[in-house]
Design a protein around this motif. Structure first.
Motif, mmCIF file in Angstrom:
data_model
loop_
_atom_site.group_PDB
_atom_site.id
_atom_site.type_symbol
_atom_site.label_atom_id
_atom_site.label_comp_id
_atom_site.label_asym_id
_atom_site.label_seq_id
_atom_site.Cartn_x
_atom_site.Cartn_y
_atom_site.Cartn_z
ATOM 1 N N THR A 143 0.823 -1.220 0.000
ATOM 2 C CA THR A 143 0.000 0.000 0.000
ATOM 3 C C THR A 143 0.854 1.265 0.000
ATOM 4 O OG1 THR A 143 -0.109 0.111 2.421
ATOM 5 C CG2 THR A 143 -1.778 -1.228 1.307
ATOM 6 N N LEU A 144 2.168 1.124 0.057
ATOM 7 C CA LEU A 144 3.052 2.278 0.185
ATOM 8 C C LEU A 144 3.745 2.610 -1.128
ATOM 9 C CD1 LEU A 144 4.807 1.302 3.540
ATOM 10 C CD2 LEU A 144 2.827 2.800 3.249
ATOM 11 N N LYS A 145 3.960 3.898 -1.353
ATOM 12 C CA LYS A 145 4.786 4.333 -2.471
ATOM 13 C C LYS A 145 6.246 4.044 -2.139
ATOM 14 C CE LYS A 145 1.653 8.097 -3.755
ATOM 15 N NZ LYS A 145 1.510 9.571 -3.926
ATOM 16 N N ILE A 146 7.100 4.044 -3.147
ATOM 17 C CA ILE A 146 8.489 3.673 -2.929
ATOM 18 C C ILE A 146 9.172 4.606 -1.941
ATOM 19 C CG2 ILE A 146 9.314 4.980 -4.927
ATOM 20 C CD1 ILE A 146 10.721 1.670 -3.519
ATOM 21 N N ARG A 147 8.902 5.905 -2.034
ATOM 22 C CA ARG A 147 9.540 6.833 -1.090
ATOM 23 C C ARG A 147 9.051 6.581 0.327
ATOM 24 N NH1 ARG A 147 8.437 12.829 -2.369
ATOM 25 N NH2 ARG A 147 8.760 12.152 -4.506
ATOM 26 N N GLU A 148 7.781 6.157 0.474
ATOM 27 C CA GLU A 148 7.255 5.832 1.796
ATOM 28 C C GLU A 148 7.897 4.567 2.339
ATOM 29 O OE1 GLU A 148 2.744 7.667 1.321
ATOM 30 O OE2 GLU A 148 3.157 5.620 0.636
ATOM 31 N N LYS A 149 8.141 3.602 1.459
ATOM 32 C CA LYS A 149 8.806 2.372 1.890
ATOM 33 C C LYS A 149 10.212 2.661 2.407
ATOM 34 C CE LYS A 149 6.411 -0.650 -1.402
ATOM 35 N NZ LYS A 149 6.575 -1.527 -2.596
ATOM 36 N N ILE A 150 10.935 3.472 1.647
ATOM 37 C CA ILE A 150 12.302 3.781 2.056
ATOM 38 C C ILE A 150 12.315 4.577 3.358
ATOM 39 C CG2 ILE A 150 14.426 4.961 1.409
ATOM 40 C CD1 ILE A 150 13.767 2.308 -0.075
ATOM 41 N N ALA A 151 11.394 5.512 3.489
ATOM 42 C CA ALA A 151 11.304 6.294 4.723
ATOM 43 C C ALA A 151 10.984 5.385 5.910
ATOM 44 C CB ALA A 151 10.245 7.381 4.583
ATOM 45 N N GLN A 152 10.048 4.466 5.720
ATOM 46 C CA GLN A 152 9.694 3.529 6.794
ATOM 47 C C GLN A 152 10.858 2.613 7.117
ATOM 48 O OE1 GLN A 152 7.091 3.302 8.712
ATOM 49 N NE2 GLN A 152 5.507 4.514 7.730
ATOM 50 N N GLY A 153 11.559 2.164 6.079
ATOM 51 C CA GLY A 153 12.698 1.288 6.296
ATOM 52 C C GLY A 153 13.798 1.967 7.090
ATOM 53 N N LEU A 154 14.107 3.200 6.719
ATOM 54 C CA LEU A 154 15.126 3.948 7.443
ATOM 55 C C LEU A 154 14.696 4.218 8.888
ATOM 56 C CD1 LEU A 154 16.167 6.461 4.655
ATOM 57 C CD2 LEU A 154 17.668 4.775 5.727
ATOM 58 N N THR A 179 26.802 -0.902 6.748
ATOM 59 C CA THR A 179 25.808 0.042 6.225
ATOM 60 C C THR A 179 25.207 -0.493 4.931
ATOM 61 O OG1 THR A 179 27.038 1.873 7.205
ATOM 62 C CG2 THR A 179 25.387 2.433 5.563
ATOM 63 N N TRP A 180 26.041 -1.067 4.090
ATOM 64 C CA TRP A 180 25.556 -1.655 2.831
ATOM 65 C C TRP A 180 24.578 -2.797 3.125
ATOM 66 C CZ3 TRP A 180 26.800 -0.339 -2.288
ATOM 67 C CH2 TRP A 180 26.333 -1.225 -3.265
ATOM 68 N N GLU A 181 24.888 -3.644 4.100
ATOM 69 C CA GLU A 181 23.991 -4.740 4.468
ATOM 70 C C GLU A 181 22.624 -4.203 4.871
ATOM 71 O OE1 GLU A 181 25.589 -7.228 7.516
ATOM 72 O OE2 GLU A 181 27.346 -7.822 6.340
ATOM 73 N N SER A 182 22.628 -3.153 5.685
ATOM 74 C CA SER A 182 21.362 -2.567 6.134
ATOM 75 C C SER A 182 20.580 -1.995 4.955
ATOM 76 C CB SER A 182 21.624 -1.465 7.162
ATOM 77 O OG SER A 182 22.314 -1.961 8.286
ATOM 78 N N ALA A 183 21.272 -1.274 4.066
ATOM 79 C CA ALA A 183 20.617 -0.692 2.896
ATOM 80 C C ALA A 183 20.054 -1.778 1.991
ATOM 81 C CB ALA A 183 21.610 0.184 2.130
ATOM 82 N N ASP A 184 20.783 -2.861 1.834
ATOM 83 C CA ASP A 184 20.333 -3.959 0.999
ATOM 84 C C ASP A 184 19.052 -4.572 1.552
ATOM 85 O OD1 ASP A 184 20.686 -5.914 -1.179
ATOM 86 O OD2 ASP A 184 21.122 -7.334 0.428
ATOM 87 N N LEU A 185 18.999 -4.789 2.863
ATOM 88 C CA LEU A 185 17.803 -5.361 3.475
ATOM 89 C C LEU A 185 16.591 -4.452 3.287
ATOM 90 C CD1 LEU A 185 19.248 -6.791 6.805
ATOM 91 C CD2 LEU A 185 18.212 -8.109 4.953
ATOM 92 N N ILE A 186 16.802 -3.148 3.449
ATOM 93 C CA ILE A 186 15.688 -2.207 3.283
ATOM 94 C C ILE A 186 15.175 -2.237 1.850
ATOM 95 C CG2 ILE A 186 15.061 0.242 3.281
ATOM 96 C CD1 ILE A 186 17.018 0.568 5.669
ATOM 97 N N TRP A 187 16.087 -2.224 0.877
ATOM 98 C CA TRP A 187 15.657 -2.256 -0.519
ATOM 99 C C TRP A 187 14.945 -3.563 -0.857
ATOM 100 C CZ3 TRP A 187 14.396 1.206 -3.725
ATOM 101 C CH2 TRP A 187 15.062 2.435 -3.790
ATOM 102 N N ARG A 188 15.434 -4.667 -0.315
ATOM 103 C CA ARG A 188 14.771 -5.943 -0.594
ATOM 104 C C ARG A 188 13.363 -5.960 -0.003
ATOM 105 N NH1 ARG A 188 18.058 -9.800 -2.750
ATOM 106 N NH2 ARG A 188 20.299 -9.335 -2.742
#
Length: 215
Positions: A84-95, A129-138
């Motif tokens: 239900t989330l837009k991509i920017r919302e997903k990234i914001a929630q992930g961060l 940091t890369w590991e964390s970013a990868d998990l959020i993107w996945r």
């Protein structure tokens, strides 16, 4: 897989016990060999046992802490309906989930950030940091295998690292404002980039990296 096979082995369980013992002691002892010794003693482990579990010493402990925070962030995100989330919302929630997971162990996370800023530890900082970013993107649904796979994670890593420092030392509101502003910058950049043609050398390099990763 049987139920017994699914359980963490002795090493995994004991690493987590060590981490549990280290977190409340980190404020006083820092991320140091003394912290490992104290945590080991609290768990009834010899220095040899601790050395066997964490051969790289404090660096391994920091990696354990970062990956625990990654796992906690993923647990938080699993409660959301990502569809239900837009991509920017997903990234914001992930961060946000990742920042709050670290903030829950505030003093230990602060000491870990300080440890990772030391020159000998910068490569470890980049990997974690890369590991964390990868998990959020996945979690956000990214399945790119071309140059976008790497550029997305590089960009998100560049947001996560300073945002984490701000969250731990300045508080939640400044960190969230920083994240929101950076996401706006990224969205504007992506729109601009979409109008460009990727150069052949860059495309070839990205394809080579993708082949190395996914064969």
């Amino acid at each position: 897989m049987t139920a017994s096979a699914a359980k963490p082995d002795w090493a995994d369980r004991t690493e987590q016990r060590l981490l549990d013992a280290a977190i409340p002691r980190a404020a006083d002892l820092g991320i140091t060999p003394a912290l490992l010794k104290a945590a080991g003693e609290a768990c009834g482990l010899s220095e040899g046992d601790v050395g066997l579990l964490l051969p790289n010493g404090p660096a391994d402990l920091v990696a354990l802490l970062s990956r625990r925070h990654d796992a906690k962030a993923m647990q938080t995100l699993a409660q959301l309906d990502a569809g239900t989330l837009k991509i920017r919302e997903k990234i914001a929630q992930g961060l946000s989930a990742r920042l709050e997971a670290a903030a829950a162990d505030l003093e230990a996370s602060r000491r870990a950030v300080g440890f990772l800023t030391l020159p000998p530890n910068l490569s470890l900082a980049g990997r974690l940091t890369w590991e964390s970013a990868d998990l959020i993107w996945r979690w956000a649904g990214d399945v790119a295998t071309d140059e976008n796979h790497y550029s997305k994670r590089a960009i998100l890593s560049g947001i996560l690292a300073p945002a984490l420092t701000m969250r731990l030392f300045d508080g939640r509101e400044p960190a969230e404002a920083f994240v929101a502003a950076r996401i706006e910058n990224v969205m504007a950049f992506e729109k601009w980039k979409a109008g460009l043609k990727v150069s052949e050398p860059l495309k070839a390099a990205a394809e080579a990296l993708a082949k190395m990763r996914y064969r």
